[in-house]
Design an enzyme around this catalytic site. Sequence first.
Site, PDB file in Angstrom:
ATOM      1  CB  CYS A 151      -0.976   0.002   1.173  1.00  0.00           C
ATOM      2  SG  CYS A 151      -0.330   0.685   2.700  1.00  0.00           S
ATOM      3  CB  THR A 155       1.222   3.061   4.665  1.00  0.00           C
ATOM      4  OG1 THR A 155       0.020   3.833   4.764  1.00  0.00           O
ATOM      5  CG2 THR A 155       1.996   3.164   5.968  1.00  0.00           C
ATOM      6  CG  HIS A 180       5.613   7.858   3.345  1.00  0.00           C
ATOM      7  ND1 HIS A 180       6.055   9.032   2.754  1.00  0.00           N
ATOM      8  CD2 HIS A 180       5.750   8.050   4.684  1.00  0.00           C
ATOM      9  CE1 HIS A 180       6.435   9.882   3.682  1.00  0.00           C
ATOM     10  NE2 HIS A 180       6.259   9.316   4.870  1.00  0.00           N
ATOM     11  CD  GLU A 189      -2.830  -3.193   2.015  1.00  0.00           C
ATOM     12  OE1 GLU A 189      -2.747  -3.816   0.929  1.00  0.00           O
ATOM     13  OE2 GLU A 189      -3.100  -1.978   2.068  1.00  0.00           O
ATOM     14  CB  CYS A 241      -7.753   1.216  27.206  1.00  0.00           C
ATOM     15  SG  CYS A 241      -9.084   1.533  26.005  1.00  0.00           S
ATOM     16  CB  CYS A 266     -12.590   0.330  26.930  1.00  0.00           C
ATOM     17  SG  CYS A 266     -12.178  -0.257  25.272  1.00  0.00           S
ATOM     18  CB  CYS A 297     -10.459   0.194  22.010  1.00  0.00           C
ATOM     19  SG  CYS A 297      -9.328  -0.902  22.903  1.00  0.00           S
TER      20      CYS A 297
END
Length: 346
Positions: free
Chosen positions: A40, A42, A45, A60, A92, A95, A103
């Site tokens: 992808c 990302t 990059h 992915e 957390c 939550c 979350c």
Amino acid sequence: MSQYRFATAPTERALELRTGEVPQPAPDGVVVDVSYCGICATDTHGYTSGGLPPAVFGHEWTGTVAAVGEDVEGLSVGQRVVAAVGPACGTCAQCRAGHTQNCDVVFAEANGVTPDSPAHGGFATSIAVPARRVLPVLDGLTDEQAALVEPTAVTFHAVKRARQPLGAFVVVQGAGPIGLLAAQHARHAGAARVVVVEPNEARREVARELGFTEVLAPGDDFTRYVSETSDGLGADVLYECTGAARLFQASAELVRRGGTLALLGFPSTTSEVSYPDWQIRELTVIGSLAYNHEDFVGAMHAIAGGAVNVDILHTGTIGLDELEAAFEELDNGTSRHAKVLVDPRR
């Protein structure tokens, strides 16, 4: 113990393929033999600039469970799975305050920064991950389709967050994989019209093949078209999928007063916008990053049910040894590919 290969997270075009001993699962983890891992933007990059968390470089992926930790239930050797995030933790701060959709643990998992994040991503023949980070593949999906569940979940999450009304006039800016998936989710969510804007003719043609009839190049004619066909109002919802910072204000100006600007593309620089324009026109601006556990379930059903066609996005398959060349090609802006899958078994 057998050997396996994996790609390290790069630092400014320094990609290294390493060999090691196949990992053993943690008591609450699994080891997955990777079938495919998508590339992808990302990842590209990260290759060109560095700085990605190691687990994110190749996020992915899909594969088959090869080993299961002693404390794991509900997963078995031989089961097909996709990389995902776990359910909301319930403990957390978010939550405890009732904000389970935000979350902290899930957000950290999505960004590869939890203490138990894997040492590398899915550009590997095997990967060891916590069991909560995988989800069984829905029956009926091919391995190639399963490899495209993650970006489908990204866009499923974004359209869900936008709360797009039925009958909406939608504009999708950018017809790369994220834009084309967002457009299909928008259509599935009941948009009356979906206008796709994209400078690349090859990508515009893919949008047409997916059944979109209002596909235009950016420019004055496109801007005029949106205005004229919406009775001067503009889009009810605009999904910005390019991540081009310079387009943010121009995108906002295509949205009607009281409409929604949904941000999917991730810019690498800061942006200048007109604060008073956004305020006067009472725009709703929705940021969307990553996903929740349930978005993966919805994404798989969308693919299996035919609402989203991911097959058309898969334009090439390579092996690990071809990974660096693929990143160079994808970075130079001339690649013909929409979505390249890496088959580490090659």
